[in-house]
Design a protein around this motif. Structure first.
Motif, short mmCIF file in Angstrom:
data_model
loop_
_atom_site.label_atom_id
_atom_site.label_comp_id
_atom_site.label_asym_id
_atom_site.label_seq_id
_atom_site.Cartn_x
_atom_site.Cartn_y
_atom_site.Cartn_z
N GLU A 120 0.83 -1.21 0.00
CA GLU A 120 0.00 0.00 0.00
C GLU A 120 0.87 1.25 0.00
O GLU A 120 0.56 2.24 -0.68
N LEU A 121 1.97 1.24 0.77
CA LEU A 121 2.89 2.38 0.77
C LEU A 121 3.51 2.59 -0.61
O LEU A 121 3.62 3.73 -1.09
N VAL A 122 3.93 1.51 -1.25
CA VAL A 122 4.51 1.59 -2.58
C VAL A 122 3.48 2.15 -3.56
O VAL A 122 3.79 3.02 -4.38
N LYS A 123 2.26 1.67 -3.45
CA LYS A 123 1.18 2.15 -4.32
C LYS A 123 0.98 3.65 -4.15
O LYS A 123 0.81 4.39 -5.13
N ASN A 124 1.00 4.12 -2.90
CA ASN A 124 0.84 5.56 -2.63
C ASN A 124 2.01 6.36 -3.20
O ASN A 124 1.80 7.45 -3.74
N LYS A 125 3.22 5.86 -3.07
CA LYS A 125 4.40 6.56 -3.61
C LYS A 125 4.32 6.63 -5.13
O LYS A 125 4.69 7.64 -5.73
N LEU A 126 3.86 5.55 -5.75
CA LEU A 126 3.73 5.56 -7.20
C LEU A 126 2.64 6.53 -7.67
O LEU A 126 2.78 7.18 -8.70
N SER A 127 1.58 6.65 -6.89
CA SER A 127 0.51 7.58 -7.27
C SER A 127 0.98 9.03 -7.21
O SER A 127 0.46 9.88 -7.91
N GLU A 128 1.99 9.30 -6.38
CA GLU A 128 2.54 10.66 -6.30
C GLU A 128 3.21 11.08 -7.61
O GLU A 128 3.31 12.26 -7.90
N ILE A 129 3.70 10.11 -8.37
CA ILE A 129 4.31 10.43 -9.67
C ILE A 129 3.43 9.93 -10.82
O ILE A 129 3.91 9.72 -11.93
N SER A 130 2.16 9.73 -10.54
CA SER A 130 1.15 9.35 -11.53
C SER A 130 1.46 8.05 -12.25
O SER A 130 1.31 7.94 -13.47
N VAL A 131 1.94 7.07 -11.51
CA VAL A 131 2.21 5.74 -12.05
C VAL A 131 1.33 4.75 -11.31
O VAL A 131 1.19 4.82 -10.09
N GLU A 132 0.73 3.85 -12.07
CA GLU A 132 -0.09 2.81 -11.45
C GLU A 132 0.52 1.46 -11.77
O GLU A 132 0.71 1.11 -12.93
N ALA A 133 0.85 0.71 -10.72
CA ALA A 133 1.46 -0.60 -10.91
C ALA A 133 0.38 -1.64 -11.19
O ALA A 133 -0.69 -1.60 -10.57
N GLU A 134 0.67 -2.52 -12.10
CA GLU A 134 -0.26 -3.62 -12.38
C GLU A 134 -0.15 -4.69 -11.30
O GLU A 134 -1.13 -5.35 -10.99
N GLU A 135 1.07 -4.81 -10.75
CA GLU A 135 1.29 -5.80 -9.70
C GLU A 135 2.42 -5.30 -8.80
O GLU A 135 3.42 -4.80 -9.28
N ILE A 136 2.23 -5.46 -7.49
CA ILE A 136 3.26 -5.09 -6.51
C ILE A 136 3.54 -6.31 -5.66
O ILE A 136 2.66 -6.83 -4.99
N LEU A 137 4.78 -6.78 -5.70
CA LEU A 137 5.19 -7.92 -4.88
C LEU A 137 6.30 -7.47 -3.94
O LEU A 137 7.25 -6.82 -4.36
N ILE A 138 6.16 -7.81 -2.68
CA ILE A 138 7.18 -7.51 -1.68
C ILE A 138 7.86 -8.82 -1.31
O ILE A 138 7.21 -9.73 -0.80
N ASP A 139 9.16 -8.92 -1.58
CA ASP A 139 9.93 -10.10 -1.19
C ASP A 139 10.55 -9.84 0.17
O ASP A 139 11.33 -8.90 0.33
N MET A 140 10.19 -10.65 1.15
CA MET A 140 10.72 -10.48 2.50
C MET A 140 10.73 -11.82 3.22
O MET A 140 10.09 -12.76 2.79
#
Length: 152
Positions: free
Chosen positions: A88-108
């Protein structure tokens, strides 16, 4: 179950006996002593039947088994919760630069000290946003401190 119901009956009978005797007793200086005696009687009525109940705890698993499985479950839940929030944080950061990710995977993963280690973020973005790849990587790295891999 019969032991519990008979225990409840004994407590009720003891309470009734104490109540009746207290009503019959004359009110005087002995009132405090009588209440003390009745309280002791009620305490015995509660404790003595409990001492006769035979409880079998052989079916209960050892504490070590419970705690190790609970730790594993808690670790899995923690990882999933953190992954969800980081996505969700990554999605919010991407929205700040008007980019929408099709998929976000966090490897941890969780290390031997039960600490969560974030390894990297993997993003799948559209072909039109590929030109912003470097800007996306730097934003994720600078603001969230995560390595970012981008795929189309």
């Amino acid at each position: 179950m019969t032991a519990i119901s008979s225990w409840a009956v004994v407590i009720c009978i003891a309470a009734v006996i104490c109540g009746v005797l207290e009503l019959l007793a004359p009110s005087s200086r002995m009132n405090g002593i009588l209440r003390f005696v009745f309280g002791g009687f009620m305490l015995c009525a509660v404790i003595v039947p409990l001492s006769e109940i035979d409880l079998d705890f052989s079916a209960v698993p050892p504490i070590e088994d419970i705690s190790s499985s609970n730790i594993e479950i808690a670790n899995e839940q923690s990882v999933e919760y953190v992954k969800k929030n980081m996505a969700e944080l990554v999605k919010n950061k991407l929205s700040e630069i008007s980019v929408e990710a099709e998929e976000i995977l966090i490897d941890m993963d969780i290390d031997e000290d039960n600490c969560i280690n974030m390894i990297k973020v993997r993003l799948k973005i559209s072909a039109k946003d590929l030109e912003l790849s470097e800007k996306i990587r730097s934003k994720i790295a600078d603001e969230l401190g995560l390595e970012c891999l981008i795929n189309k």
